[in-house]
Design an enzyme around this catalytic site. Structure first.
Site, PDB file in Angstrom:
ATOM      1  CE  LYS A 248      40.943  31.458  37.503  1.00 56.87           C
ATOM      2  NZ  LYS A 248      39.719  32.167  37.053  1.00 56.87           N
ATOM      3  CG  ASN A 249      40.034  30.987  33.415  1.00 59.28           C
ATOM      4  OD1 ASN A 249      39.572  30.859  34.566  1.00 59.28           O
ATOM      5  ND2 ASN A 249      40.613  32.088  33.010  1.00 59.28           N
TER       6      ASN A 249
ATOM      7  CB  CYS B 257      34.586  41.563  39.621  1.00 63.21           C
ATOM      8  SG  CYS B 257      35.274  41.379  37.975  1.00 63.21           S
TER       9      CYS B 257
ATOM     10  NE  ARG C  39      34.264  39.666  33.906  1.00 55.48           N
ATOM     11  CZ  ARG C  39      35.015  38.837  34.615  1.00 55.48           C
ATOM     12  NH1 ARG C  39      35.572  39.271  35.719  1.00 55.48           N
ATOM     13  NH2 ARG C  39      35.191  37.597  34.254  1.00 55.48           N
TER      14      ARG C  39
ATOM     15  CG  ASP D 178      43.000  36.450  31.950  1.00 56.64           C
ATOM     16  OD1 ASP D 178      42.455  35.349  31.781  1.00 56.64           O
ATOM     17  OD2 ASP D 178      42.343  37.495  32.159  1.00 56.64           O
TER      18      ASP D 178
ATOM     19  NE  ARG E 278      38.257  34.482  42.040  1.00 55.15           N
ATOM     20  CZ  ARG E 278      38.091  35.259  40.957  1.00 55.15           C
ATOM     21  NH1 ARG E 278      38.387  36.545  40.999  1.00 55.15           N
ATOM     22  NH2 ARG E 278      37.615  34.755  39.849  1.00 55.15           N
TER      23      ARG E 278
END
Ligand code: EPZ
Length: 422
Positions: free
Chosen positions: A22-23, A116, A121, A305, A397
Site C-alpha cells: 500500500k505504502n 489521526c 501527523r 507499523d 484501509r
C-alpha cells in the site's frame, strides 16, 4: 459498521501470497501525474486507501481503472490541481499529491490533512522542502495554496527522515531545473520503489535506500508499466500471527531483506524463521520468550507499523518485554483493548512494559487505527473464546479482505455487516 468475529485458539497453518505494498502504491499513483498519458501499475492491492487515491485522481480529471490488481491510469485529461477538502480528509497521505501537482501544473491547492488516532501527523517538512525548491506557499485557514513558476534544484536537509516528505520532494524535484540533494532522507523500501518507478518514467534519481538522495531534474517524463513491491507490513503481520497462534505458515512473494529487523526480533523470541529466496517460513511450537527491549525507529530499524502486532506476541511470551514507540506519539491506544483481553501491560510515557500471561481471553474490542486493528485480530486468533473486533474499516484501509486471507490459513473468522434498519 462491519465487524469481525473470531473464534480463537487455533494455530494458523498453510501458505499465503503477500499483496502489493500500500505504502509504495500510493506515492507511485501520485507520481503518475508527472507524465501525461497512460501508466499501468501492477500488484496494486484492493484497499480503501487505494480507492480514495484513485477517486482523488479521477476528481483531478484522470481516468482510472483498477481490475485484478492492475491500475490503468490515464493522466492526459488531468485538468485541475485542486484537491477537494472532503477527499483530503479521507486519507492524510494524499498530502504527497502536492509535489507532483506543483511540478505538473505550477500550482496546487490542498488542505491540511489533519491528525489521526496515532498522532498529530505534521507536514512542516513537506512544506519546507517544496519552499526550498522555489514554491510560494500560502496557508489560509486549513487551505494550502502552493505556486511555483519554475521549480529549481536545491540542497535540502530533513530534520527528521520523514517518509512522506522525502517522497514529496523527490516527485517535485524530478521535473525541477538542476540538481536536488535530500540529506537525512527516509530509507524505507517504499522510497526505493518510488525511485525505481520515477526512473522507469525517465527521471534521474539516485541514492534511495540511503540517507542521501540525488535528483537531477529532467524536462519531461513518459508513462510506463511498473510492478509494486510486496507489502512488508502485511507480511510481518502474518508472521506475528503465525507465531502468536503457535502455527506454521509459509509466506510467498516476500522480500525478506525488508523484514530483517522483525526476523531478528522473532528469532530472539524463539520463533523459527527460514528464509529461502522470496519465501519465508514461520513456526512457533512452544511459548515464545520475552524480548528485553525493542525501540521503533526509521528504517532499517524496527518499524512503527509492526509495533502493535509484535506487542500481541509479547503479551503471551515468557517474561517481561519493553516496547518503546518513538515515531508516533499516539500509537499505544491498542494497549487498553489488549488489557481487556487479559494482557498485563503498563505504559510509561511512550514505553510499554509487557509481562507475559499464559493466555488471552476473547472480548469485544475496537480498532482505533489500521495497525492496532490488525493487532486486535491477532489477539483474537490467539485468545481463548470469541472476540468481536469493531470499527474494522480501519483494517480495510491496509489489508485486502483480511478475513479471507486468514480463513485460508485455517482461522475461524467471519465478517458481519450490520443489517440496515429500514
Ligand atoms: C508513512 O507515513 C506511512 N504511510 C506510515 O504508515 C508509516 O507509519 C510512516 O511512514 C513511518 O514509517 C504511508 O506511507 C502512506 P512520516 P508518513 O512522515 O509519511 C513526523 C500505515 O500504517 N513528521 O515518516 O506520514 C510525523 O508527525 C501508515 O501504513 C513531522 O513532524 O510518516 C511522525 O511523528 C501509518 N513533520 C513522524 O514524523 C512532517 O512534515 C513520521 O512521519 C512529516 C512528518
Amino acid at each position: 459498521m462491519d465487524k469481525l468475529v473470531i473464534e480463537g485458539g487455533k494455530p494458523l497453518s498453510g501458505t499465503i501470497v503477500i499483496q502489493g505494498a500500500k505504502n509504495a502504491a500510493l506515492p507511485i499513483l501520485a507520481a503518475s501525474l508527472l507524465a501525461e498519458g497512460t501508466t499501468t501499475i501492477d500488484h496494486v492491492p484492493d484497499l480503501l486507501d487505494i480507492d480514495v487515491m484513485l477517486n482523488i485522481l479521477r476528481e483531478l480529471g484522470c481516468r482510472a481503472e483498477h481490475v485484478g490488481g492492475t491500475v490503468v491510469l490515464d493522466t492526459e485529461t488531468a485538468h485541475t490541481s485542486h484537491v477537494p477538502e472532503s477527499l483530503m480528509r479521507q486519507m492524510r497521505s494524499s498530502i504527497f499529491l502536492m509535489g507532483p501537482l506543483l511540478a505538473r501544473f505550477g500550482e496546487t491547492q490542498v488542505y491540511q490533512p489533519g491528525g489521526c488516532a496515532i498522532g498529530e501527523r505534521k507536514i512542516d517538512l513537506h512544506l519546507e522542502g517544496l519552499k526550498a525548491l522555489g514554491a510560494d506557499i500560502e496557508e489560509i485557514g486549513n487551505r494550502i495554496i502552493c505556486r511555483a513558476d519554475k521549480l529549481r534544484g536545491a540542497d535540502i536537509h530533513l530534520s527528521f527522515p520523514s517518509v512522506g516528505a522525502t517522497e514529496n520532494i523527490m516527485m517535485a524535484a524530478a521535473l525541477a531545473e538542476g540538481r536536488t540533494t535530500i540529506s537525512n532522507a527516509a530509507r524505507e523500501p517504499e522510497i526505493q520503489d518510488l525511485q525505481h518507478f520515477l526512473n522507469a518514467m525517465g527521471a534521474k534519481i539516485m541514492g534511495a535506500g540511503t540517507d542521501t538522495i540525488t535528483v537531477d531534474g529532467v524536462q519531461s517524463l513518459t508513462p510506463c508499466r511498473y510492478k509494486v513491491i510486496p507489502d512488508r507490513i502485511v507480511a510481518g503481520t502474518i508472521m506475528v500471527a503465525a507465531a502468536a497462534t503457535r502455527g506454521q505458515v509459509t509466506l510467498l512473494n516476500t522480500q525478506p531483506a525488508h523484514l530483517s529487523s522483525l526476523i531478528h526480533v522473532l528469532r530472539r523470541a524463539g520463533v523459527q524463521i527460514v528464509v529461502d529466496g522470496d519465501i519465508i517460513k514461520v513456526g512457533c511450537a512452544t511459548r515464545p520468550k520475552a524480548v528485553e527491549r525493542i525501540v521503533t525507529s526509521p528504517y532499517p530499524a524496527f518499524p512503527t507499523d509492526l509495533q502493535s502486532q509484535l506487542m500481541v506476541l509479547l503479551t503471551l511470551a515468557d517474561g517481561v518485554s519493553i516496547l518503546k514507540e518513538t515515531i508516533f506519539e499516539g500509537r499505544l491506544k491498542h494497549v487498553d483493548e489488549l488489557s481487556r483481553m487479559g494482557a498485563d501491560i503498563r505504559v510509561d510515557m511512550n514505553a510499554a512494559f509487557i509481562r507475559g500471561v499464559p493466555r488471552l481471553y476473547g472480548a469485544t474490542v475496537e480498532a482505533t487505527d489500521l495497525r492496532a486493528g490488525a493487532a486486535l485480530v491477532i489477539a483474537g486468533l490467539a485468545a481463548q473464546g470469541k472476540t468481536v473486533v469493531e470499527q474494522i474499516h480501519h483494517i480495510d484501509r491496509g489489508y485486502e479482505k483480511i478475513e479471507t486471507m486468514l480463513s485460508r490459513l485455517g482461522a475461524r473468522i467471519s465478517r458481519y455487516a450490520p443489517v440496515p434498519n429500514n
